[in-house]
Write a protein that holds these residues in place. Sequence first.
Motif, short mmCIF file in Angstrom:
data_model
loop_
_atom_site.label_atom_id
_atom_site.label_comp_id
_atom_site.label_asym_id
_atom_site.label_seq_id
_atom_site.Cartn_x
_atom_site.Cartn_y
_atom_site.Cartn_z
N LEU A 76 0.82 -1.22 0.00
CA LEU A 76 0.00 0.00 0.00
C LEU A 76 0.85 1.27 0.00
O LEU A 76 0.35 2.35 -0.35
N HIS A 77 2.11 1.14 0.41
CA HIS A 77 2.96 2.33 0.54
C HIS A 77 4.28 2.13 -0.20
O HIS A 77 4.99 1.15 0.03
N HIS A 78 4.59 3.06 -1.07
CA HIS A 78 5.83 3.06 -1.84
C HIS A 78 6.81 4.00 -1.14
O HIS A 78 6.45 5.13 -0.80
N PHE A 79 8.04 3.55 -0.95
CA PHE A 79 9.01 4.33 -0.17
C PHE A 79 9.17 5.75 -0.72
O PHE A 79 9.18 6.72 0.04
N GLN A 80 9.30 5.90 -2.02
CA GLN A 80 9.51 7.23 -2.59
C GLN A 80 8.31 8.13 -2.39
O GLN A 80 8.45 9.34 -2.16
N TYR A 81 7.10 7.57 -2.48
CA TYR A 81 5.89 8.37 -2.27
C TYR A 81 5.78 8.79 -0.81
O TYR A 81 5.40 9.92 -0.50
N ALA A 82 6.09 7.84 0.09
CA ALA A 82 6.06 8.16 1.52
C ALA A 82 7.07 9.25 1.84
O ALA A 82 6.81 10.14 2.68
N SER A 83 8.23 9.23 1.17
CA SER A 83 9.24 10.26 1.38
C SER A 83 8.72 11.63 0.96
O SER A 83 8.98 12.64 1.63
N LEU A 84 7.99 11.69 -0.15
CA LEU A 84 7.40 12.96 -0.58
C LEU A 84 6.40 13.48 0.43
O LEU A 84 6.30 14.69 0.68
N LEU A 85 5.63 12.58 1.03
CA LEU A 85 4.61 12.99 1.99
C LEU A 85 5.23 13.44 3.31
O LEU A 85 4.75 14.39 3.94
N ARG A 86 6.29 12.78 3.73
CA ARG A 86 6.85 13.05 5.06
C ARG A 86 7.80 14.24 5.09
O ARG A 86 7.97 14.86 6.14
N ASN A 87 8.43 14.56 3.97
CA ASN A 87 9.33 15.70 3.92
C ASN A 87 8.55 16.91 3.42
O ASN A 87 8.17 16.99 2.25
#
Length: 349
Positions: A76-87
């Motif tokens: 459900l979660h892609h590392f690169q997408y999560a990085s965009l959301l968290r930064n």
Amino acid sequence: MKRKLKSLKNRIAIVISDDDKKGGFQILREAINFWIVKGEFPYFYFGKFLYRKEVKNYKEYLSSKEVDKITLSKNLHHFQYASLLRNKLAFALHMERNKVAIPLLISYNLGHRFFYQSSMHIVKNVPSLISYFEGIFDKTGKHKVFVKIMAEMGGKGAYLITKENLKKEINAYADHILNNDCIHQDVIEQHQDINVIYPHSINTIRFDSYLDKKGTIHILSAFMRFGAGGAVVDNSSSGGMFVRVNLATGKLQGKSYRQLKYGGRRLAAHPDTNMVFNDFQIPYFLEACELVKNAVSVIPDRYIGWDIAITPSGPVIVEGNDNNSLIAPDIAYGGYLGHPLYAEIMDEA
């Protein structure tokens, strides 16, 4: 384990004084059953108010294990997408480039290095930090900016800097700003209709979105959060309250919820303004739903919690969360496992 037991005892004390609770034997039976079915101590049985008379489907609420299965899922979660959301800096730059409505990014700092447009400034102390923001106010014509620590979530590490009280505020927040990486954004002006309920915080709508295997974007639930008691943040983790939203109408529905550690009281009206929640029509709600879908189209993580603010001219995204706790949306929806898409979501997770 001892700390969890102490927390459970405090919750039980609140439950005992709750006039809306079920009978003692029923609570005990259901809590034990929840424990057996979910395979964990029944903290969420109390924390999600499943002991109240109105809750008939207590087994359809998520356990902490089920929440972790979703939030930690690599499907459900892609590392690169999560990085965009968290930064927050990466998020702001990506959204602005793709013309998704967010508060304007004015400048940012990486520790002592401050960046405005194409120039960098070294800022090492309070006087130079005051001078920097004086320059920002002069160049932009703004009178206030919102400073947010890039990696913090849930309203933490956020500071309002105003031209009027610049020296006082910099003296209070300088250490936090200079010792962290921060973005400096335009301050959101909240829609007047929402200010009538509570004007001291930006009261956001939390949407949960799900991107299915076919690429269809679904909005699973929505609830609106309100600050209280003069607080400038609306987060329920900071003592705020939340009210479910009817997705079909965009109206607030029923009474508010507050986390059990803050007393768990349900209120028909905001305690500061006496404005009734039920049937309040959220301005630009359809536009907010479309904004969420647009945001998912440019950050296609499959399960995201979006915080949306409503301004006089429409909705803006405050932030997106790939790792939201799901406690409040589970409560607001009335048991996520009863959602028609959730069997698929759990299978995908």
